[in-house]
Design an enzyme around this catalytic site. Sequence first.
Site, PDB file in Angstrom:
ATOM      1  N   SER A  85       0.834  -1.210   0.000  1.00 49.15           N
ATOM      2  CA  SER A  85       0.000   0.000   0.000  1.00 49.15           C
ATOM      3  C   SER A  85       0.866   1.256   0.000  1.00 49.15           C
ATOM      4  O   SER A  85       1.983   1.270   0.531  1.00 49.15           O
ATOM      5  CB  SER A  85      -0.914   0.025   1.225  1.00 49.15           C
ATOM      6  OG  SER A  85      -1.794  -1.062   1.203  1.00 49.15           O
TER       7      SER A  85
HETATM    8  N1  SAM Z   1      -1.019  -4.698   3.952  1.00 51.21           N
HETATM    9  C1  SAM Z   1      -0.285  -4.960   2.752  1.00 51.21           C
HETATM   10  C2  SAM Z   1       1.099  -4.376   2.788  1.00 51.21           C
HETATM   11  O1  SAM Z   1       1.423  -3.601   3.689  1.00 51.21           O
HETATM   12  O2  SAM Z   1       1.903  -4.724   1.895  1.00 51.21           O
HETATM   13  C3  SAM Z   1      -1.074  -4.489   1.565  1.00 51.21           C
HETATM   14  C4  SAM Z   1      -1.179  -5.548   0.557  1.00 51.21           C
HETATM   15  S1  SAM Z   1      -2.244  -5.424  -0.827  1.00 51.21           S
HETATM   16  C5  SAM Z   1      -2.781  -3.790  -0.988  1.00 51.21           C
HETATM   17  C6  SAM Z   1      -3.680  -6.341  -0.288  1.00 51.21           C
HETATM   18  C7  SAM Z   1      -3.416  -7.797   0.017  1.00 51.21           C
HETATM   19  O3  SAM Z   1      -4.679  -8.412   0.354  1.00 51.21           O
HETATM   20  C8  SAM Z   1      -2.850  -8.610  -1.145  1.00 51.21           C
HETATM   21  O4  SAM Z   1      -1.631  -9.185  -0.776  1.00 51.21           O
HETATM   22  C9  SAM Z   1      -3.930  -9.675  -1.402  1.00 51.21           C
HETATM   23  O5  SAM Z   1      -3.393 -10.923  -1.804  1.00 51.21           O
HETATM   24  C10 SAM Z   1      -4.605  -9.756  -0.044  1.00 51.21           C
HETATM   25  N2  SAM Z   1      -5.961 -10.331  -0.067  1.00 51.21           N
HETATM   26  C11 SAM Z   1      -6.963 -10.141  -0.961  1.00 51.21           C
HETATM   27  N3  SAM Z   1      -8.052 -10.853  -0.602  1.00 51.21           N
HETATM   28  C12 SAM Z   1      -7.723 -11.503   0.552  1.00 51.21           C
HETATM   29  C13 SAM Z   1      -8.425 -12.418   1.399  1.00 51.21           C
HETATM   30  N4  SAM Z   1      -9.680 -12.814   1.166  1.00 51.21           N
HETATM   31  N5  SAM Z   1      -7.779 -12.884   2.496  1.00 51.21           N
HETATM   32  C14 SAM Z   1      -6.501 -12.507   2.774  1.00 51.21           C
HETATM   33  N6  SAM Z   1      -5.785 -11.663   1.990  1.00 51.21           N
HETATM   34  C15 SAM Z   1      -6.396 -11.164   0.897  1.00 51.21           C
END
Ligand code: SAM
Length: 220
Positions: free
Chosen positions: A65
């Site tokens: 993010s």
């Molecule tokens: N918090 C993260 C960081 O600091 O890098 C942001 C990562 S990205 C914006 C959002 C993440 O949510 C992705 O890695 C994606 O794979 C994960 N994601 C999407 N749907 C999900 C789910 N149902 N359960 C767990 N993770 C999920």
Amino acid sequence: MVEDSYLHKGLRKKLIKSLREKGIKNERVLEAIELIPRHIFLDNAFLEHAYQDKAFPIGEGQTISQPYTVAVQSDLLEIQPGMKVLEIGTGSGYQCSVLIALGAKVYTIEYHKPLHLKAQSLLSAMGMKPVMTYGDGSEGWLEHAPYDRIIATAGAPFVPQSLIDQLSVGGILIIPVGDKNTQKMLRIQKTGPTTIRQETFGDFRFVPLVGKEGWTPKLT
Ligand code: SAM
């Protein structure tokens, strides 16, 4: 482990200045962001991108993010030391490390196993010990519920009822909700066993929250 040099620390100071200019006032959040070496969460080739206020690819079609987004979500969470926080979407582990720097006891779940494994080894090399797993976090993580705070770092089509159920009374859920292009940042406070109060904070663009209470995953 990638080093954290004076150059990186200087770049972080500039990042903090730009976050202040964009309206972030929460000093504890700014201190936490200044403390965490964001470049460690990006591949070496992209070091120069680490302290720009931008999201960046981390593999599996996902992103770390944007620092401004991390600051807004961390601010809205109103974390006090010792609070139990569930993060949905570990991704790189960066937001998780900021939550830990704010004193939270973090539980974090990531959909993609390779990202989970990478974040796990990075955070452990940094001496951080969140409770981590991989799988569908759109239904929360029942085993450790209830949580004082829940943060979703992926954009949901609606607010998953499981997440509200897994909040303690008085607890706060921060989740971006909308279509796949833009989402509104929602703050939902559980005011009683069956009541909530909802507030809206601006437009954001996240990767989709997939899973049972999210979007259907794209077949590749
Ligand atoms: N918090 C993260 C960081 O600091 O890098 C942001 C990562 S990205 C914006 C959002 C993440 O949510 C992705 O890695 C994606 O794979 C994960 N994601 C999407 N749907 C999900 C789910 N149902 N359960 C767990 N993770 C999920």
